[in-house]
Design an enzyme around this catalytic site. Structure first.
Site, short mmCIF file in Angstrom:
data_model
loop_
_atom_site.label_atom_id
_atom_site.label_comp_id
_atom_site.label_asym_id
_atom_site.label_seq_id
_atom_site.Cartn_x
_atom_site.Cartn_y
_atom_site.Cartn_z
N GLU A 51 3.05 -1.46 4.48
CA GLU A 51 2.82 -2.43 5.55
C GLU A 51 1.69 -3.41 5.26
OE1 GLU A 51 -0.11 0.77 6.85
OE2 GLU A 51 1.67 0.54 5.60
N ASN B 215 0.83 -1.20 0.00
CA ASN B 215 0.00 0.00 0.00
C ASN B 215 0.87 1.25 0.00
OD1 ASN B 215 0.91 -0.59 2.66
ND2 ASN B 215 -0.54 0.89 3.45
N CYS C 11 2.11 2.89 2.41
CA CYS C 11 3.17 2.93 3.42
C CYS C 11 3.87 1.59 3.61
CB CYS C 11 2.61 3.42 4.76
SG CYS C 11 1.76 5.00 4.64
#
Length: 942
Positions: free
Chosen positions: A568, A564, A566
């Site tokens: 994670e 995604n 970021c």
């Protein structure tokens, strides 16, 4: 053109009288500082004389330029002038002289304030203007009550000092909101020397928020002290809910709750736990408002969020109270979209959305449209662009050739800018591309500041989706072949051994002339270019396709094609299904005891948090059918953590140590165990998620067990620790018996904003600095490490000179010799830590996590070899993803006072006329990272 009119300065003395500005007094003071450092003869040297002249000129120039665009006459206060002198000395590199000057100021302050002095200096007969223009006497008695409440329980905060500073800033006819602002500014000015003043400033800001919200809800001017809020909430809260419903902002269903019961559960004392940054962030970005007038108080905000997540519960009030207590105690915090939208008429509560873009115009523009719809309500996006054919590929419909994926990425980039999440934060998206895609070389250049702007995406994050085979070719010195996906259609869905076999077969087909578009490069050359561009632009990030898929619990039902925004989240996507994840984070510090983590309290927090996250799936407002379909089928959630660095400080464990790695391991093991247990409990209560059968869970393979799948696929070429402490056999048996409610349960997000709300360190990040100015969308805020300040106080080392030293050394202790070595080691900052420690700690966490973690890597002195070793180490240690590479800038923070730089104080629109020293910019952005430590662009996950 007429000559500029010279500025005429008047100095306001401390007793309120005025006198003409005299620059010679500055020269005398600076000369005395040089004499104190360099001896009595220093004043006679040409160097010192010239420096004094130059520095005096700088101070005068700074003071006059600050008023040039306003008036030819300007008044300045003595403290303002002295701050400019200190700034000029620091900027000139005369650190020792600046220290002497600081000591001189301290001595003069003490001389003006005798030890037996007491009381508050009050100005006579000042009037205050209300919003309606009426005037009344300044109510000093109420100010004294508010300041006393702000200082309650804060042993290092002097309420009389705040009150004196406030009264010194007031003038006859001052507006009411300016008095409130003066209170806050007075308190925040002392944060750099005593972190407790951040809590005092927060409480003073809270007083004006109470006035604003109570007045808006009740329709008439109202004020309430902290002591009066327990009673005030009983009438305010029901009316607040009605106000929100009538305004069309709150879900009418909230009005059917037992509002009196809920109001009685509110804990007004929880407001005392906010730091100034926490509360200002809430005010600016979270509290509901009508025409920019807030009507939502902080505890009402938490309760509203809790009510929104309890809508489908049997005993809604009991669950709402349970959820509220978790949020208001800062033991757990939901992600930003949940905080924004829970309980509202558009409850889009999910944090992350992952999509796969189809290889035709309809699929491409459908994907871009979905980006806009998902971003509108605060979602962070990860797009898998690998299926889109590359440059030179044939287009059957027109018999022409494709221009590749880059032009469409440009459109996606501009869409993210245009749809800025309701005006509360910027739209944010990350594009992923597999390393074998024919356009990968152009993809690497997307963030460059040179080249054809039509093929650049300056606002979009990018990430490489790297298969194991590529890194194996790098290490073997082999070649690498780039393909267009329309000719190698199955590579996109393959990983591990199956991918390697198909890839080699396609290379052979290319050699036989059976593939039209391909290119051969040396694998190591492409790898070097990937690392070079990463250092230069901060993108694309490095993420590992095979580790994400080989350990995915859902490998029976699809493929993880990207992460995604970021890095994670690792969930399956297809053109028909948009993966959705609902996030929240456990605050480690809130679960600490003197002996470590409180296991029972942590278990209770995790159990409730997983229930809250699971509820999000059912009450969520879905903006696309693809996202609703995926979320209802698989029900993934992502429980993470924050406050890791603070926990290490509290436990006195240096980040660069085996003990820190062990704590990363043990803390994540507990969270993992309890999260899986909680999801299994929910499965027994509510039923298993629909695609459970065939998953790793259903085969008794937990995240710790899936390490073996990765090790086997890589023929043992993995460095992983498989030790454990808890009874995992019992948990395996429970999962096999009861199943799982959620396909995925863990992911560590950046927590960029919610950690600010909780007043703790971000996610798993090391401390960036021990004294700096943090910048975000709410303004600039002085941040002093409270653990360090307490330590230095206990050792008798905390004084104004230490503050000056910390500024000079950019919050890094290494150059301050009088700080003991063990303290310097414990409070080492991010760029002092060998990044291999970050990788090792992340590896220990990753073994327990069914998704991934946002892992920033810091490197003080990057080199090609160091980067190569670091990222290959991350791969070999079994990490699934990495996030930003942060490297240190050659520039440093300005060496001025930090006083007065905390926040824009957006709660009140008009600045009060007090002397505010020149602001210090935020800590320098790391070069190569292109992302400050607090970047609003990176907050879409939390």
């Amino acid at each position: 053109m007429a000559a500029e009119q010279p500025i005429e300065l008047t100095v306001i003395r401390r007793d309120g009288s005025s006198t003409p500005f005299d620059a010679t007094k500055i020269s005398v003071a600076v000369t005395k500082a040089f004499l104190a450092v360099e001896g009595a003869d220093a004043g006679a040297t040409h160097r010192v004389r010239d420096l004094v002249t130059d520095l005096t000129g700088r101070v005068v120039g700074a003071l006059t330029s600050r008023g040039r665009h306003h008036t030819a006459r300007r008044s300045v206060q003595v403290e303002d002038i002295q701050d400019q002198v200190e700034l000029a000395l620091m900027r000139a590199g005369e650190h020792q002289v600046a220290r002497a000057y600081v000591l001189y100021r301290e001595e003069r302050t003490k001389a003006r304030t005798p030890a037996n002095a007491a009381g508050v200096t009050e100005k006579p007969a000042l009037t205050v203007r209300a919003a309606d223009g009426t005037a009344s006497p300044l109510d000093v008695d109420r100010l004294r009550v508010i300041v006393a409440e702000a200082a309650a329980g804060l042993d290092a905060v002097d309420p009389e000092l705040i009150l004196n500073e406030t009264l010194g800033a007031c003038y006859d006819g001052i507006a009411q909101h300016e008095v409130e602002l003066a209170l806050v500014m007075a308190a925040r000015g002392f944060v750099e020397t005593e972190p407790q003043y951040s809590f005092a400033a927060s409480r003073l800001l809270l007083d004006q928020i109470r006035r604003e919200a109570l007045g808006r809800v009740h329709g008439e001017p109202r004020q309430a002290s902290q002591a009066e809020m327990a009673e005030a909430y009983t009438t305010y809260f029901p009316q607040y809910i009605r106000t929100g419903i009538e305004a069309g902002q709150l879900d009418p269903e909230l009005g059917t709750f037992d509002l009196e019961r809920l109001a009685a559960a509110i804990r007004p004392e929880a407001d005392l736990d906010f730091t100034f940054l926490s509360l200002q962030t809430l005010y600016d970005r979270y509290l509901l408002h009508l025409d920019k007038v807030r009507y939502e108080l902080p505890q009402a905000f938490f309760l509203r969020v809790a009510m929104g997540m309890a809508l489908r519960e049997d005993d809604r009030e009991a669950r709402a109270i349970q959820f509220y207590e978790l949020l208001s105690s800062f033991r757990f915090m939901s992600s930003t979209p949940t905080l924004f939208n829970s309980g509202t008429t558009r409850p889009q509560l999910s944090s992350c959305f992952l999509t796969t873009v189809g290889d035709d115009l309809a699929g491409i523009f459908s994907g871009i449209r979905n980006n806009a719809l998902l971003a509108k309500y605060s979602g962070g996006l990860g797009n898998d662009w690998t299926p889109v054919r590359g440059i030179g590929a044939k287009i059957r419909g027109t018999n022409g050739e494709s221009q590749g994926v880059v032009p469409f990425l440009k459109i996606a980039n501009d869409t993210a800018v245009a749809v800025n999440q309701g005006g509360r934060r910027k739209g944010a998206v990350c594009a992923y591309l597999e390393t074998w895609h024919i356009d990968v070389e152009e993809f690497l250049d997307l963030r460059k500041n040179t080249g054809d702007e039509r093929r650049r995406t300056h606002d979009m994050n990018t990430a490489n989706w790297v298969p194991d085979l590529f890194l194996q070719r790098v290490e073997a010195g082999g070649e690498w072949t780039l393909f267009s996906p329309n000719e190698v259609t199955d590579l996109h869905d393959l990983y591990g051994v199956a991918f390697a076999e198909a890839y080699v077969a396609y290379e052979a087909a290319a050699d036989r002339g059976e593939i039209r578009v391909f290119k051969r490069v040396k694998a190591v050359d492409l790898w070097r270019r990937m690392l070079t561009v990463l250092f230069e632009t901060g993108h694309p990030w490095i993420t590992f396709k095979d580790a994400c898929n080989l350990r995915s619990p859902q490998q029976h039902d699809g493929v993880v094609h990207s992460s995604n925004l970021c890095t994670e989240i690792t969930l399956n996507t297809t053109v028909e299904e948009t993966a959705v994840c609902n996030l929240g984070s456990v605050n480690l510090v809130a679960h600490l005891t003197a002996d470590g983590l409180d296991a029972e309290l942590l278990r209770d927090t995790v159990k409730t948090a997983v229930r809250m996250l699971d509820n999000v799936i059912d009450v969520n407002f879905y903006t696309t059918p693809e996202s609703e379909r995926a979320n209802q089928r698989h029900r993934p959630v992502g429980l993470g953590l924050m406050g890791f660095a603070d926990a290490l400080f509290a436990l006195r464990i240096p980040y660069s140590s085996d003990a820190a790695v062990e704590f990363a391991d043990s803390s994540m093991e507990q969270i993992s165990y309890h999260a899986i247990e909680a999801s299994s409990d929910l499965a027994a209560e509510r039923g298993r998620y629909s695609t459970y059968d065939g998953s790793l869970w259903s085969r008794g393979i937990l995240p710790i067990d899936s390490l073996e799948l990765l090790t086997s696929a890589r023929n043992g070429d993995v460095i992983v620790d498989e030790s454990s402490r808890l009874d995992w056999d019992a948990l395996r048996a429970k999962v096999l018996r009861d199943g799982m409610r959620n396909s995925n349960v863990m992911a560590i997000a950046p927590t960029a904003t919610i950690s600010n709300i909780c007043g703790v360190s971000q996610s798993i990040e090391p401390a960036y600095s021990n004294l700096f100015v943090k910048s975000n969308m709410s303004g600039e805020f002085t941040v002093a490490n409270p653990y360090l300040v307490a330590e230095l106080k206990a050792r008798g080392l905390w004084d104004q000179v230490m503050v000056s030293d910390l500024k000079y050394h950019d919050g890094v202790l290494a150059g301050i010799e009088r700080i003991p070595a063990d303290v310097r080691e414990l409070y080492a900052t991010a760029f002092e830590i060998d990044p291999q420690w970050l990788v090792k700690a992340a590896s220990r966490r990753q073994k327990w996590i069914d998704q991934a973690q946002s892992l920033n890597l810091y490197m003080a002195k990057p080199s090609g070899r160091a980067l190569d070793e670091l990222y290959r180490s991350a791969w070999r240690y079994g990490l699934k993803t990495t996030y930003y590479l942060r490297s240190q800038s050659a520039t440093h923070v300005e060496k001025s006072t930090l006083k007065g730089t905390d926040g824009r104080l957006n709660a009140v629109p008009v600045a009060v006329p007090v002397a505010v020293p020149v602001a210090v910019p935020a800590m320098p952005e790391p070069t190569g990272a292109v992302c400050s430590i607090e970047d609003p662009d990176c907050e879409a996950c939390q």
